[in-house]
Design a protein around this motif. Sequence first.
Motif, PDB file in Angstrom:
ATOM      1  N   GLU A 320       0.823  -1.210   0.000  1.00 48.70           N
ATOM      2  CA  GLU A 320       0.000   0.000   0.000  1.00 48.70           C
ATOM      3  C   GLU A 320       0.860   1.263   0.000  1.00 48.70           C
ATOM      4  O   GLU A 320       0.531   2.242  -0.678  1.00 48.70           O
ATOM      5  N   ALA A 321       1.957   1.234   0.755  1.00 46.04           N
ATOM      6  CA  ALA A 321       2.850   2.394   0.780  1.00 46.04           C
ATOM      7  C   ALA A 321       3.437   2.648  -0.600  1.00 46.04           C
ATOM      8  O   ALA A 321       3.571   3.802  -1.034  1.00 46.04           O
ATOM      9  N   GLN A 322       3.790   1.589  -1.311  1.00 52.03           N
ATOM     10  CA  GLN A 322       4.339   1.746  -2.655  1.00 52.03           C
ATOM     11  C   GLN A 322       3.280   2.265  -3.619  1.00 52.03           C
ATOM     12  O   GLN A 322       3.570   3.110  -4.478  1.00 52.03           O
ATOM     13  N   ILE A 323       2.061   1.771  -3.489  1.00 51.39           N
ATOM     14  CA  ILE A 323       0.973   2.288  -4.328  1.00 51.39           C
ATOM     15  C   ILE A 323       0.792   3.784  -4.098  1.00 51.39           C
ATOM     16  O   ILE A 323       0.540   4.552  -5.028  1.00 51.39           O
ATOM     17  N   ALA A 324       0.952   4.216  -2.836  1.00 54.68           N
ATOM     18  CA  ALA A 324       0.818   5.637  -2.492  1.00 54.68           C
ATOM     19  C   ALA A 324       2.033   6.463  -2.915  1.00 54.68           C
ATOM     20  O   ALA A 324       2.019   7.694  -2.783  1.00 54.68           O
ATOM     21  N   GLY A 325       3.071   5.802  -3.433  1.00 58.39           N
ATOM     22  CA  GLY A 325       4.238   6.520  -3.909  1.00 58.39           C
ATOM     23  C   GLY A 325       5.200   6.951  -2.821  1.00 58.39           C
ATOM     24  O   GLY A 325       5.845   7.995  -2.936  1.00 58.39           O
ATOM     25  N   LEU A 326       5.318   6.123  -1.764  1.00 56.22           N
ATOM     26  CA  LEU A 326       6.230   6.451  -0.671  1.00 56.22           C
ATOM     27  C   LEU A 326       7.489   5.602  -0.750  1.00 56.22           C
ATOM     28  O   LEU A 326       7.414   4.389  -1.005  1.00 56.22           O
ATOM     29  N   PRO A 327       8.655   6.190  -0.502  1.00 56.32           N
ATOM     30  CA  PRO A 327       9.856   5.379  -0.333  1.00 56.32           C
ATOM     31  C   PRO A 327       9.764   4.613   0.984  1.00 56.32           C
ATOM     32  O   PRO A 327       9.207   5.119   1.958  1.00 56.32           O
ATOM     33  N   ALA A 328      10.291   3.383   0.985  1.00 57.97           N
ATOM     34  CA  ALA A 328      10.161   2.529   2.172  1.00 57.97           C
ATOM     35  C   ALA A 328      11.515   2.287   2.806  1.00 57.97           C
ATOM     36  O   ALA A 328      12.469   1.907   2.131  1.00 57.97           O
TER      37      ALA A 328
END
Length: 406
Positions: A320-328
Amino acid sequence: MKILLATYWLIPHVGGVWKYMLQIQERLEAMGHQVDLLGNSPDYSKFHIINRGQELHKAALRPLLSAKLSAAHTPLLHRDPIINFYEEDRYNMELSAAYFGLGQYDVIHTQDIFAARALNRVKPAHVPLVVQVHGSVSGELHNHFRLNPQLGVQEHSPAWKYFNSIEYYGASSGQLTITSTEWQKHELVHDFGVQEQRIEVFQYGLNTIPFWQSAQLGTDVQKPPGKKVIIFPARLAFVKGIDVLISALGMLKYMRNDWVCWIVGEGEKREELQQQTAGLSLLDDVIFMGERRDIPALLMQSDIFVHSCIQDNQPFSVMEAQIAGLPACVSNAGGLPEMVEHGVTGLISPVKDPLTLAQHLNMLLENDKYRRKMGKNAAKWAKKHWSMDQMIARLLNAYERAASSL
């Protein structure tokens, strides 16, 4: 087809397995299949097929189990209360499943080693069983035993060996075993002796429509002015490594103060984690938000996603974080290195290494251009890899292969 999705764990439940089951049910039913959901009730009082309203209370089974599993008949079972609990509850699941009837299904798809072991023992021979392993139950419980020596469970203890054996027997119960990462496959083969040829690896998919619908609803939480947001949505449990993040944030506070951290979730470690936060003078910097239903909207307000876990397979929160465009910023535990490419979609630190995590957070907070580029790369990765259509196609193919192998 008529399909049974079954888990020993609680349903409904805030967690990845329940979310996964609901996603499969929704997509398969849209394709014309019938899907039932079997699991433990949230209060552990019964097993139920939740979408059918069918249930069998454990109290009704207790007299039978007490007679069959008495100390006189099964003395070894009564030597260890942990083994006794799990074995008795597995029998509860077996009897409940037999009561509900398994002959009506074209395929049974279990979501954990306990359900796989239980349903394999009572299903009709003509019904194929597909076993999915979402993580290492024995690994998580072994960590629990190490942290709680008062339980008296050590590596030579019967309970320790029991979970190793149930991992093997559960993962070997069906015609086909599925997992989402090469890490999990390697662990099943090399640590538990499961035959490699019976295991298939394919990634989860994620239905992005509900995610974006929820994101568009927004949230009542306001991003603090002049601050970047670090977000960690997770169950507040040891295995999630939230204490590692808080230690890292204590170090980060000495480097800079242009950030705030949102920890979203509940769990048994909340009080302990809050005490750790207070001890590091982070009460104004770390916000414990509890369970929330607006995580997609919170992700859209955030700048950096963290998952500093001790053990995990392929968590939905990272997807979900990647879908939202966040670096992890993630640890190298389990299957996480298969989800995040270091320096491209995020940064990977060793397990239980708060110093490296603090340095990674500082790097992303310091360099806006670098952080945003990683976020864009993560969104592209998510679009390519987390296809729900591809996962369902692979799953249906797995069902067919399991049926043809009988």
